[in-house]
Scaffold this motif. Structure first.
Motif, PDB file in Angstrom:
ATOM      1  N   SER A 156     103.327  31.334  32.279  1.00 22.54           N
ATOM      2  CA  SER A 156     103.256  29.897  32.573  1.00 22.54           C
ATOM      3  C   SER A 156     101.873  29.432  33.018  1.00 22.54           C
ATOM      4  N   ARG A 157     100.909  30.345  33.120  1.00 26.54           N
ATOM      5  CA  ARG A 157      99.590  29.997  33.653  1.00 26.54           C
ATOM      6  C   ARG A 157      98.590  29.722  32.532  1.00 26.54           C
ATOM      7  N   PRO A 158      98.133  28.482  32.374  1.00 25.87           N
ATOM      8  CA  PRO A 158      97.152  28.195  31.325  1.00 25.87           C
ATOM      9  C   PRO A 158      95.891  29.039  31.440  1.00 25.87           C
ATOM     10  N   ASP A 159      95.458  29.339  32.665  1.00 27.37           N
ATOM     11  CA  ASP A 159      94.221  30.107  32.825  1.00 27.37           C
ATOM     12  C   ASP A 159      94.358  31.538  32.319  1.00 27.37           C
ATOM     13  N   ALA A 160      95.592  32.049  32.235  1.00 28.93           N
ATOM     14  CA  ALA A 160      95.779  33.421  31.760  1.00 28.93           C
ATOM     15  C   ALA A 160      95.399  33.568  30.289  1.00 28.93           C
ATOM     16  N   TYR A 161      95.446  32.465  29.532  1.00 27.39           N
ATOM     17  CA  TYR A 161      95.136  32.501  28.100  1.00 27.39           C
ATOM     18  C   TYR A 161      93.674  32.149  27.823  1.00 27.39           C
ATOM     19  N   ALA A 162      92.969  31.652  28.816  1.00 26.84           N
ATOM     20  CA  ALA A 162      91.604  31.153  28.604  1.00 26.84           C
ATOM     21  C   ALA A 162      90.703  32.257  28.067  1.00 26.84           C
ATOM     22  N   GLY A 163      89.984  31.937  27.007  1.00 28.81           N
ATOM     23  CA  GLY A 163      89.061  32.894  26.408  1.00 28.81           C
ATOM     24  C   GLY A 163      89.682  33.809  25.377  1.00 28.81           C
ATOM     25  N   ALA A 164      91.016  33.838  25.288  1.00 26.69           N
ATOM     26  CA  ALA A 164      91.674  34.717  24.322  1.00 26.69           C
ATOM     27  C   ALA A 164      91.991  34.008  23.015  1.00 26.69           C
ATOM     28  N   ILE A 165      92.058  32.667  23.041  1.00 28.20           N
ATOM     29  CA  ILE A 165      92.401  31.871  21.863  1.00 28.20           C
ATOM     30  C   ILE A 165      91.218  30.968  21.552  1.00 28.20           C
ATOM     31  N   HIS A 166      90.596  31.180  20.410  1.00 27.48           N
ATOM     32  CA  HIS A 166      89.320  30.514  20.138  1.00 27.48           C
ATOM     33  C   HIS A 166      89.465  29.253  19.301  1.00 27.48           C
ATOM     34  N   GLY A 167      90.517  29.150  18.509  1.00 29.50           N
ATOM     35  CA  GLY A 167      90.717  27.964  17.691  1.00 29.50           C
ATOM     36  C   GLY A 167      91.696  27.001  18.327  1.00 29.50           C
ATOM     37  N   ARG A 168      91.929  25.903  17.660  1.00 29.03           N
ATOM     38  CA  ARG A 168      92.819  24.869  18.198  1.00 29.03           C
ATOM     39  C   ARG A 168      94.287  25.168  17.905  1.00 29.03           C
ATOM     40  N   ARG A 169      94.580  25.758  16.747  1.00 28.47           N
ATOM     41  CA  ARG A 169      95.969  25.872  16.300  1.00 28.47           C
ATOM     42  C   ARG A 169      96.560  27.232  16.675  1.00 28.47           C
ATOM     43  N   VAL A 170      97.782  27.179  17.188  1.00 29.60           N
ATOM     44  CA  VAL A 170      98.487  28.376  17.645  1.00 29.60           C
ATOM     45  C   VAL A 170      99.890  28.375  17.048  1.00 29.60           C
ATOM     46  N   LEU A 171     100.290  29.530  16.521  1.00 31.22           N
ATOM     47  CA  LEU A 171     101.668  29.729  16.089  1.00 31.22           C
ATOM     48  C   LEU A 171     102.303  30.786  16.989  1.00 31.22           C
ATOM     49  N   ILE A 172     103.282  30.367  17.789  1.00 34.82           N
ATOM     50  CA  ILE A 172     104.043  31.321  18.591  1.00 34.82           C
ATOM     51  C   ILE A 172     105.108  31.939  17.691  1.00 34.82           C
ATOM     52  N   VAL A 173     105.061  33.243  17.530  1.00 33.96           N
ATOM     53  CA  VAL A 173     106.085  33.962  16.773  1.00 33.96           C
ATOM     54  C   VAL A 173     106.976  34.687  17.772  1.00 33.96           C
ATOM     55  N   THR A 174     108.253  34.367  17.746  1.00 34.51           N
ATOM     56  CA  THR A 174     109.201  34.944  18.692  1.00 34.51           C
ATOM     57  C   THR A 174     110.479  35.281  17.934  1.00 34.51           C
ATOM     58  N   ASN A 175     111.563  35.565  18.660  1.00 32.86           N
ATOM     59  CA  ASN A 175     112.843  35.762  17.978  1.00 32.86           C
ATOM     60  C   ASN A 175     113.902  34.866  18.612  1.00 32.86           C
ATOM     61  N   ASP A 176     115.084  34.869  18.018  1.00 34.90           N
ATOM     62  CA  ASP A 176     116.102  33.919  18.465  1.00 34.90           C
ATOM     63  C   ASP A 176     116.823  34.348  19.742  1.00 34.90           C
TER      64      ASP A 176
END
Length: 367
Positions: A30-50
């Protein structure tokens, strides 16, 4: 070995330009700062399961929403769906959505999701970024670290894939609260493996603390994940593409993968098959003369204490298991190689030791 309770642990997998961090602690999803620097582009696809998606995908999407455009793809759950057909569902979404090379896949789930989403990231436009958000203990301590990605084939597990390192691994221990007991136990197989192959002090500590670990005491969970990831990271840095010592991480897996294939993927969980496989590897080492009976009994006792099987289903046939083992990725120049222990905490990659292996297979199975 003693531990000092910690609220978060951080590790670095040092692979030059492919280096990345592993963060371990509560509330990371839930922490936005945890992802900082790991995702360089604007678009993200979350792949998960049902199964996992309804629990955590909105939490992750909300954490990413301020800085990224987020979409979600939920795949069917289970090892039986780790196939090229399911992989194509990811490619369909990426292509239909006109995702570019600067896109990032976020793998939210257990080992199946991490492997298949990572393989999609390795393959799409010849490689895009991906982040691992493992939600099972097994994925947290093993498959999310090291860059192995892939899918199964009817004739062999993980035989189609690629090495592709994530840009970050975020291990939120809070997700283990919702993990079913059987899945938690399956993850413990990989934890115990590290003690058996290279860390006897860790094995001793696991033996002494298994009851509290099974009760999921938070400080102990962080420690077993940290210690396991540290062990794996050291091996991966030394041998990223498994040309040498990284094969040690496959203790029990040659047996276990054959069991999974013969039983049908998903009938036994991966960790359950590996647990039985480690006991079979210990039995083989005893027959060679590398382990004594007391050591084998100790290994079986610790595995049983983690609520894992210490033997495969007896109704299987040794000839079938032997044939499936011959398709293992460690086969070299037509020779099957096994990971076996000289001692607890000291494993080696060795030839098949055919007589000892056959005796082990005949002990556990019909002919």
């Amino acid at each position: 070995m003693t531990i000092d309770p910690v609220k978060q642990a951080d590790l670095r997998v040092a692979l030059g330009e492919r280096s990345y961090d592993i963060a371990i602690g509560p509330g990371l999803l839930s922490r936005p700062d945890a992802y900082a620097g790991a995702i360089h582009g604007r678009r993200v696809l979350i792949v998960t399961n049902d199964t996992v998606g309804p629990l955590y995908q909105q939490t992750v999407a909300d954490a990413l929403a301020a800085a990224h455009d987020v979409d979600v793809l939920a795949l069917p759950d289970g090892e039986a769906h780790k196939t090229l057909g399911t992989l194509n569902l990811i490619f369909d979404r990426l292509l239909e959505g006109n995702y570019g090379r600067d896109a990032c896949i976020v793998a939210l789930g257990g080992g199946v999701i991490g492997d298949i989403a990572g393989f999609a990231a390795a393959s799409y436009q010849r490689g895009i970024d991906f982040v691992q958000l493992p939600t099972t203990l097994l994925a947290q301590v093993d498959s999310s670290v090291g860059g192995k990605t892939g899918v199964n084939h009817a004739l062999g597990k993980n035989m189609i894939g690629a090495f592709h390192q994530p840009t970050r691994v975020l291990i939120d221990v809070d997700v283990l609260e919702t993990l079913p007991p059987r899945e938690f136990a399956a993850g413990m197989a990989e934890v115990i493996k590290y003690g058996l192959i290279r860390d006897s002090d860790f094995f001793d500590w696991l033996e002494a603390n298994m009851e509290a670990i099974n009760a999921r005491e938070p400080a102990l969970l962080i420690e077993i994940i940290r210690r396991s990831c540290a062990n794996k990271a050291e091996v991966v840095v030394a041998d990223e593409r498994e040309t040498g010592q990284r094969a040690l991480l496959n203790l029990g897996h040659t047996f276990g993968h054959a069991l999974e294939a013969e039983l049908g993927y998903g009938t036994w969980l991966h960790g359950e098959a590996v647990a039985a496989g480690m006991c079979m590897a210990a039995d083989t080492a005893r027959r060679i003369g590398w382990l004594d009976g007391a050591q084998v009994e100790r290994i079986e006792r610790v595995i049983a204490a983690a609520h894992l099987p210490t033997a495969p289903p007896a109704e299987l046939e040794s000839t079938r298991i032997r044939a499936l083992m011959a398709r293992d990725k460690k086969v070299k120049a037509g020779e099957l190689r096994l990971v076996l222990m000289h001692d607890i905490g000291a494993a080696v990659v060795t030839g098949a030791h055919g007589e000892a292996l056959d005796a082990t297979l005949n002990h556990y199975f019909g002919h």
